[in-house]
Design a protein around this motif. Structure first.
Motif, PDB file in Angstrom:
ATOM      1  N   ASP A 173     -10.329   8.976  -8.619  1.00  0.00           N
ATOM      2  CA  ASP A 173     -10.895   7.956  -7.744  1.00  0.00           C
ATOM      3  C   ASP A 173     -11.733   6.922  -8.477  1.00  0.00           C
ATOM      4  O   ASP A 173     -12.182   5.948  -7.878  1.00  0.00           O
ATOM      5  CB  ASP A 173     -11.772   8.616  -6.671  1.00  0.00           C
ATOM      6  CG  ASP A 173     -10.944   9.340  -5.620  1.00  0.00           C
ATOM      7  OD1 ASP A 173      -9.716   9.146  -5.598  1.00  0.00           O
ATOM      8  OD2 ASP A 173     -11.531  10.108  -4.836  1.00  0.00           O
ATOM      9  N   ALA A 221     -10.496   3.437  -7.945  1.00  0.00           N
ATOM     10  CA  ALA A 221     -10.176   3.019  -6.579  1.00  0.00           C
ATOM     11  C   ALA A 221     -11.167   1.968  -6.096  1.00  0.00           C
ATOM     12  O   ALA A 221     -12.324   1.927  -6.522  1.00  0.00           O
ATOM     13  CB  ALA A 221     -10.184   4.217  -5.652  1.00  0.00           C
ATOM     14  N   GLU A 226      -2.565  -0.121  -2.561  1.00  0.00           N
ATOM     15  CA  GLU A 226      -2.027   1.158  -3.024  1.00  0.00           C
ATOM     16  C   GLU A 226      -2.815   2.276  -2.352  1.00  0.00           C
ATOM     17  O   GLU A 226      -4.034   2.386  -2.524  1.00  0.00           O
ATOM     18  CB  GLU A 226      -2.161   1.306  -4.544  1.00  0.00           C
ATOM     19  CG  GLU A 226      -1.640   2.662  -5.031  1.00  0.00           C
ATOM     20  CD  GLU A 226      -1.999   2.958  -6.470  1.00  0.00           C
ATOM     21  OE1 GLU A 226      -1.500   3.972  -6.992  1.00  0.00           O
ATOM     22  OE2 GLU A 226      -2.775   2.188  -7.070  1.00  0.00           O
ATOM     23  N   ARG A 279      -3.760   5.623  -2.688  1.00  0.00           N
ATOM     24  CA  ARG A 279      -3.761   6.586  -3.797  1.00  0.00           C
ATOM     25  C   ARG A 279      -3.687   8.022  -3.296  1.00  0.00           C
ATOM     26  O   ARG A 279      -3.102   8.881  -3.949  1.00  0.00           O
ATOM     27  CB  ARG A 279      -5.013   6.388  -4.651  1.00  0.00           C
ATOM     28  CG  ARG A 279      -5.042   5.050  -5.370  1.00  0.00           C
ATOM     29  CD  ARG A 279      -6.225   4.958  -6.296  1.00  0.00           C
ATOM     30  NE  ARG A 279      -6.064   3.813  -7.204  1.00  0.00           N
ATOM     31  CZ  ARG A 279      -6.628   3.756  -8.396  1.00  0.00           C
ATOM     32  NH1 ARG A 279      -7.379   4.748  -8.836  1.00  0.00           N
ATOM     33  NH2 ARG A 279      -6.450   2.698  -9.152  1.00  0.00           N
ATOM     34  N   ARG A 280      -4.312   8.269  -2.187  1.00  0.00           N
ATOM     35  CA  ARG A 280      -4.236   9.586  -1.565  1.00  0.00           C
ATOM     36  C   ARG A 280      -4.761   9.473  -0.153  1.00  0.00           C
ATOM     37  O   ARG A 280      -5.439   8.508   0.209  1.00  0.00           O
ATOM     38  CB  ARG A 280      -5.044  10.632  -2.346  1.00  0.00           C
ATOM     39  CG  ARG A 280      -6.516  10.327  -2.481  1.00  0.00           C
ATOM     40  CD  ARG A 280      -7.233  11.358  -3.335  1.00  0.00           C
ATOM     41  NE  ARG A 280      -8.660  11.061  -3.446  1.00  0.00           N
ATOM     42  CZ  ARG A 280      -9.582  11.412  -2.554  1.00  0.00           C
ATOM     43  NH1 ARG A 280      -9.207  12.116  -1.484  1.00  0.00           N
ATOM     44  NH2 ARG A 280     -10.840  11.088  -2.708  1.00  0.00           N
TER      45      ARG A 280
END
Length: 327
Positions: A114, A117, A157, A159-160
């Protein structure tokens, strides 16, 4: 070509690693461990991956623990990591460095990923983001996104985790989202994206969305859903859009969802780690509605309804299992 390692195998490997770090296993547990290792070549690979991660975290963890311990002698305020390390140090056979690594694995497994991010949510937190182009992004709990806007680009994006998008129409540039293997392109619409490793699921509540994975591309309209799994697209399904976005109203709704996906959703709400003891449980189908704010109650209900055992390895690591660990 061998099948890729699964998240369930990684979780079981991590469980064995923690137990073995905690001291010698009993004869029965050692036999169960050896049986698990022999059952699938990927198990040894998963254990090696967990041991490598542990080694990577050990020295940074030792430095962090030493620094926070020294700071604690000089001041009352401690960082969140020092607070987490304090109870973990009490575990009988784990050293300070191992406890630091375990703290990261249990409480902040995505902390390193992270770092780059642009927006991250904590477990149990939902965050609304006004994007530079006038669109709105609703970020679910324990999720992370990267943003790239400007020079004609409108790119996100995932990312999760999970996110719901309300895309502003009327702009010349497409709004694009990447989530693992999935690539999503729209002009103006509302849709939900959930990411599970490199797999993703896209649900449209309004407008039209184009989803691609590998060489395939499909167009979804309101009430339709598609999954990108192992680099390919599933068949288009029909869903109730309200169920896909229920998380924004504090509910988690599942219709014949694989248990590993249900656990992933609960994990975003709960502290610590929730794990499945083997691959066989991952594909069990679950239906139900649970309050997002009560992951412990949801986990207990799942355990009872599916006739699964629920074991606490520590107060912060819980494992759903059927039978012995080696199963």
């Amino acid at each position: 070509m061998s099948e890729p390692m699964t998240e369930a195998q990684r979780d079981v490997a991590a469980t064995w690693l923690v137990r073995r770090q905690d001291g010698p296993l009993s004869a029965a547990d050692e036999a169960a461990f050896r049986s698990w290792i022999a059952a699938d070549p990927r198990h040894a690979e998963a254990l090696g991956e967990a041991e490598a991660l542990w080694r990577q975290l050990e020295e940074p963890g030792r430095r962090l623990a030493d620094r926070f311990a020294a700071d604690g002698r000089r001041q009352k305020r401690r960082s969140w990591l020092a607070t987490l390390l304090r109870p973990l140090v009490a575990l009988p056979a784990l050293g300070v460095a191992a406890c630091a690594a375990l703290a990261l694995w249990v409480f902040a497994p995505s902390a390193i990923a992270d770092l780059g991010a642009d927006a991250v949510t904590a477990r149990g937190e939902i965050r609304d983001l006004a994007l530079p182009d006038g669109s709105v992004l609703h970020l679910a709990a324990d999720s992370a996104v990267g943003l790239e806007f400007g020079d004609g680009r409108r790119q996100v994006e995932l990312r999760r985790g999970e996110a719901f998008f309300e895309v502003r129409p009327g702009l010349p540039a497409f709004f694009t989202v990447t989530a693992g293997d999935a690539r999503i392109r729209v002009v103006g619409t509302r849709f939900n994206v959930g990411r599970f490793g490199d797999d993703a699921e896209v649900t449209v509540t309004e407008g039209v969305v184009e989803v691609a994975a590998g060489p395939a591309t499909v167009r979804l309209t309101a009430g339709q859903q598609v999954a990108a799994e192992n680099g390919t697209l599933s068949a288009i399904g029909t869903v109730d859009p309200a169920d896909a976005t229920a998380w924004m109203q504090g509910r988690l709704v599942f219709h014949r969802r694989p248990l590993d996906r249900v656990i992933a959703a609960l994990q975003r709400q709960a502290p610590g780690r929730i794990m499945l003891s083997g691959d066989r449980l991952a594909g069990m189908r679950v239906s139900g509605t649970f309050p997002a704010g009560d992951p412990d109650g949801a986990l207990a209900a799942l355990s009872a309804s599916l006739d699964l055992g629920l074991t606490e390895v520590t107060p912060w690591v819980r494992i759903l299992r059927s039978g012995e660990t080696g199963s």
